[in-house]
Enzyme design. Sequence first.
Site, PDB file in Angstrom:
ATOM      1  N   GLY B  72     -27.376   3.804 -49.571  1.00 20.59           N
ATOM      2  CA  GLY B  72     -27.412   4.967 -48.752  1.00 20.59           C
ATOM      3  C   GLY B  72     -26.015   5.329 -48.464  1.00 20.59           C
ATOM      4  N   THR B  73     -25.863   6.427 -48.212  1.00 22.18           N
ATOM      5  CA  THR B  73     -24.398   7.025 -48.087  1.00 22.18           C
ATOM      6  C   THR B  73     -24.328   8.746 -47.902  1.00 22.18           C
ATOM      7  OG1 THR B  73     -23.294   5.244 -49.103  1.00 22.18           O
ATOM      8  CG2 THR B  73     -22.249   7.350 -49.059  1.00 22.18           C
ATOM      9  N   THR B  74     -23.264   9.021 -47.282  1.00 23.08           N
ATOM     10  CA  THR B  74     -22.810  10.419 -47.648  1.00 23.08           C
ATOM     11  C   THR B  74     -21.279  10.316 -47.583  1.00 23.08           C
ATOM     12  OG1 THR B  74     -24.222  11.376 -46.255  1.00 23.08           O
ATOM     13  CG2 THR B  74     -22.572  12.814 -47.106  1.00 23.08           C
ATOM     14  N   LYS B 105     -16.863   2.205 -46.140  1.00 23.21           N
ATOM     15  CA  LYS B 105     -17.171   2.867 -47.314  1.00 23.21           C
ATOM     16  C   LYS B 105     -16.079   3.394 -48.003  1.00 23.21           C
ATOM     17  CE  LYS B 105     -21.942   3.619 -46.189  1.00 23.21           C
ATOM     18  NZ  LYS B 105     -22.876   4.719 -46.036  1.00 23.21           N
ATOM     19  N   SER B 202     -26.640  10.168 -50.679  1.00 24.92           N
ATOM     20  CA  SER B 202     -28.244  10.816 -50.460  1.00 24.92           C
ATOM     21  C   SER B 202     -27.860  12.207 -49.645  1.00 24.92           C
ATOM     22  CB  SER B 202     -29.012   9.701 -49.488  1.00 24.92           C
ATOM     23  OG  SER B 202     -28.150   9.193 -48.537  1.00 24.92           O
TER      24      SER B 202
END
Lengths: 205, 276, 222
Positions: B72-74, B105, B202
């Site tokens: 997951g991540t932005t 991240k 995502s």
Amino acid sequence: MSIMDYNGGALIGMKGKDCVAIATDKRFGIQAQTVSLDFTKVFQINPHTYMGFPGLATDIFTVYEKIMFRKRLYELKENRKISPKALASLVSNLLYENRFSPFFVEPMIVALDEVTLEPYMCDMDLIGCVNKSDNFVVGGTSSSQLYGLCEALWEPDMEEDQLFETISQALVSACNRDAISGWGAKVYIIKKDKIIVRDIKTRMD
Amino acid sequence: MAMLSLCGLSDDTLFKSKCEVEENEAFETFQSDNTVNQMNLYSLPGNPVENMRMITARDTMGRPIELNFHHGTTTLGFLYQGGIVLAVDSRATGGQYIGSQCMKKIVEINDFMLGTLAGGAADCVYWDRVLSKQCRLHELRNKERISVTAASKIMSNMIYYYKGYGLSIGMMLAGYDKNGPSLFYIDNDGSRTPGKVFSVGSGSIYAFGVLDSGYKWDLTDEEAQKLGQRAIFHATHRDAYSGGIVRVYHITKDGWKHIKNEDCDEIYDRVKNEAK
Amino acid sequence: MDTIIDRGAPKARNFEPYASNGGSIVAISGKDFAIVASDTRLSEGYMIYTRKQSKLFQLSDKSVLGCTGCWCDTLSLTNIIQSQLKSYLYDHNTIMQPNSIAQLLSTLLYSRRFFPYYVYNVLAGLDSNGEGCLYSYDPVGHCEKVNYTAGGSSGVLMQPFLDSWLGNRTAENPVTEEEALSLVKDAFTAAGERDIYTGDEVVYNIIKKDGIKTGVVQLRKD
């Protein structure tokens, strides 16, 4: 992903001393996407009887309307308010009628008996197996987290304020470890002479 | 061994003992292979994705295996007149469970280059580490810092070797070299694209909404940093799998600089008050 | 003569290399200590194999690894780490520091990216400054330095509880050894109520400058 996890949500009911509480988060989402921030899954059935519906949002409303329909018929026929225990049987029957194409909700009842003011709490699975509880009930996508918290935080005979603190703490901490619950929360404390409703702040991410 | 008997060679030929040496070497390096050569990973024979599906289908009692890798991540990055801004969230999820709210991240590859990570956390962190080793080696061999173009090519080549193995990587590589600032997008399919504005993960669809509406080449440094932070913040709000802290980095000709970390909770309160 | 033995249709047999043997780990680090605890139940399905299996592995006088999941993978992984640490000791004549062990473990886990060790690891230790340090892992080696963590079969139950107590701690208000130990006990007691794979006993190691202290707390046995 199970269909029960499609919309997300977290609910708890807790018993205190002569009072009960029910709390819900406010998220309505479609999988990862948060759609609404004002979707409480708790409904008032009678003055001291509340129900919470963790599960699929569309079935929440259907089941709620069906329950209200049968509950009103019951009350017209009997000319008295339905007791939480009878309500549990009513809901259980309704869910079991759809044994092979169930509604995807696992309702919980949190109430004081309308006559005796005895606390009553239960939850059930999606085909209506009633599980009565003397301490707390949990439901929704973060039920594991809630179980862990409630086991650690709950204690018998909590007064109204302490009950509020405990149930809020449990809900907030559980939502912080569940991606698809949270975005605000609402707590209902049900006492014999009044119902206290409070919004609580949670993380919004 | 079958080959030996087929050729009619006796047991004590030189050929055989060489075979044994090779076998032993292979055995010795078997368990520690990637501690010696990081690009060499153990894998079962057959299709790796199919194997993974098969071995995790059920345990010995017939229950499905829950191998929840962190995901997951932005993340976003953009080029503008003042350099490059990178902004990321910090949530790592395993399924719906939030494994961490403060994951890092953005990886510092050297003083002039940063990589962002989206996708499988272990995949990204591991390969970024291998990349920074390669970049350092390049520097030592050639007496100059590696260009972003070259570094991104190394990265995409490494990933391409494992294409179809089920890696999950969506990274941006940003840095400042002798050709000026540059920004690359690299993913597990092996694609490698230079560009001005990227968002990966995502929550990228939400981040793009904010980013595209506020982006222009002539942004000031402060505006650019604010825009990056705001785009990530709005993505964390709508995307369940993004959240935690918003980290903002800025790259100029003097190298990268960490601008700030701010908790989404605090940004939410601030943005709400600003709206009133 | 005409009897045909019906052996049923041919069945596909899959390769099922993993077992879920349960078990949980909680670890908390403080200013001059780190505590790591595991339950001692080893089970599979509804069967309890033993009630006396600690999941803690001492790697040096300053670091302890907690490892749960598939027990065979746990044994294999801890063996490899221990042999790597020995090689390191003989090569460099120094004991590996926890931060280096943390990286080694991450690399070893990732070496099996395409056939993972089905384990959840927590590495606890004292860093070179004598401060407690903790590293938590996912099965393919994503490593994160944390102040407290819960993992294994009850990780989901215990982690939010630890969050609620330790999530907002600052440097001025560090967690004490006694508090950490009582949190560990409470977390396991709560998890033991709801998770069938966690129970029997909690064994804990407190890593401090002057050595590792071990203790046992009883949990429910049913």
